[in-house]
Design a protein around this motif. Sequence first.
Motif: not given
Length: 413
Positions: A6-7, A322-323, A344-346, A349-353
């Motif tokens: 789920i997005l 994995a995240l 986050f997108v399972i 592509t997930t964005r981290l800072a």
Amino acid sequence: MRAFGILLFLVLSGSPSFAQGKRPAASAPVAVGESSGLVVPGIEVETVGKTSKDARMNGWREAQRLAWPQLWSRLSGLPAGQAPRLPDSALDNIVAAIEVEREAVRDRLYVARLSVVFDRARAAPFLGSYAGFAQSPPMLLFPVLQDAATRSGYDPESPWVEAWIRFRAGESAIDYIRLRASPSDTLLLSAFQAERPDIAIWRQLIERYQVADVLVAELILERGLPGAPASALLITRFGPGGREVGRVRLTNPRGDIAALMDTAVREADTRFTAALRSGLLVPDPALAPPEPIEVPDLGPEIGREAQGRLVEIDVETPTDAALAAIEARLREVPGVTAVQLRSFVIGGTTRLALRTLLGPEDLALVLEAEGLSLEGNRLRVPATASPQPQPPPQAAPATPPPPAERPGGQGMP
């Protein structure tokens, strides 16, 4: 989330504005029904005057006198007869508007049904200790409907959502934040999310919608044959933990679903207001954003660089496991002081800072030493390479024999 990928995309790069007169951006949540006033509806008046205009003004003043005790009683829970008496000059100051529900003027007679809107801020000094009940902190209203085997949350087609939008929130002490659900709101505020205790995701939602906490109003609808009575079970809850505020069973003898839902909205508001008055609607401190960590002054030669800088990176996250593994791995990287989740997108592509004290080149080198590859703002996590079989060693070429010698020690010509 694990099985179906789920997005869930949480917009954290700005605070949406719900103020009247300001049009939010297309990507911002759209709130409806905001009201800065406290509404007391259904005030019946019948007055006379020297002229029709004078009769109307007398009727409006009489409505103010009748509405004030009702407002005080609603907020205090005490009989209206115990309300403090206010002169007309004070009522003129705290009344923001008079809304006409219906009226008739005949010569010098004025007959009307009016709604009186009190200004929350100006009325607070006259409410005394009950001023805190005049308006709760902003609460995200989360309507959940179960109709037969279907459960829905903020679905634009939900009649339960529409019933809450019809509700006059100014008549309540609860500051409801109701939404015109966009596709992203429908995804984020599903019926599944209402039962989900994950405090980290709720904190993201609280920040997105700029509220203090969440109120869940669940309606379990039981339909009958056309024209037969319809009933529903209303359950009201507070907070991400789903603490129950109350429940009640409602029935409409004519089978009017819209009327049944309007009644359920008023019943839910009554229970939420009673919980506010009894001190139960206290926002969960765990939902507040974490306080920034104070970095000690390390001297003028370092200055603000001691706090580091934020670097946003994108990484592929096929699963939630994995995240979690990538976040844990990044926290162990030398020079990285914090890892924050931006979106986050399972299965995407997930964005981290990353908060780091390193420059761009040094950060890339440190990540490479840890087995990670940073290309621009994209982090690549190489898969473990399987060992390749080594080719067998090749035999060295044979050396030709030396030429034969002739008698006398001379070689061949």
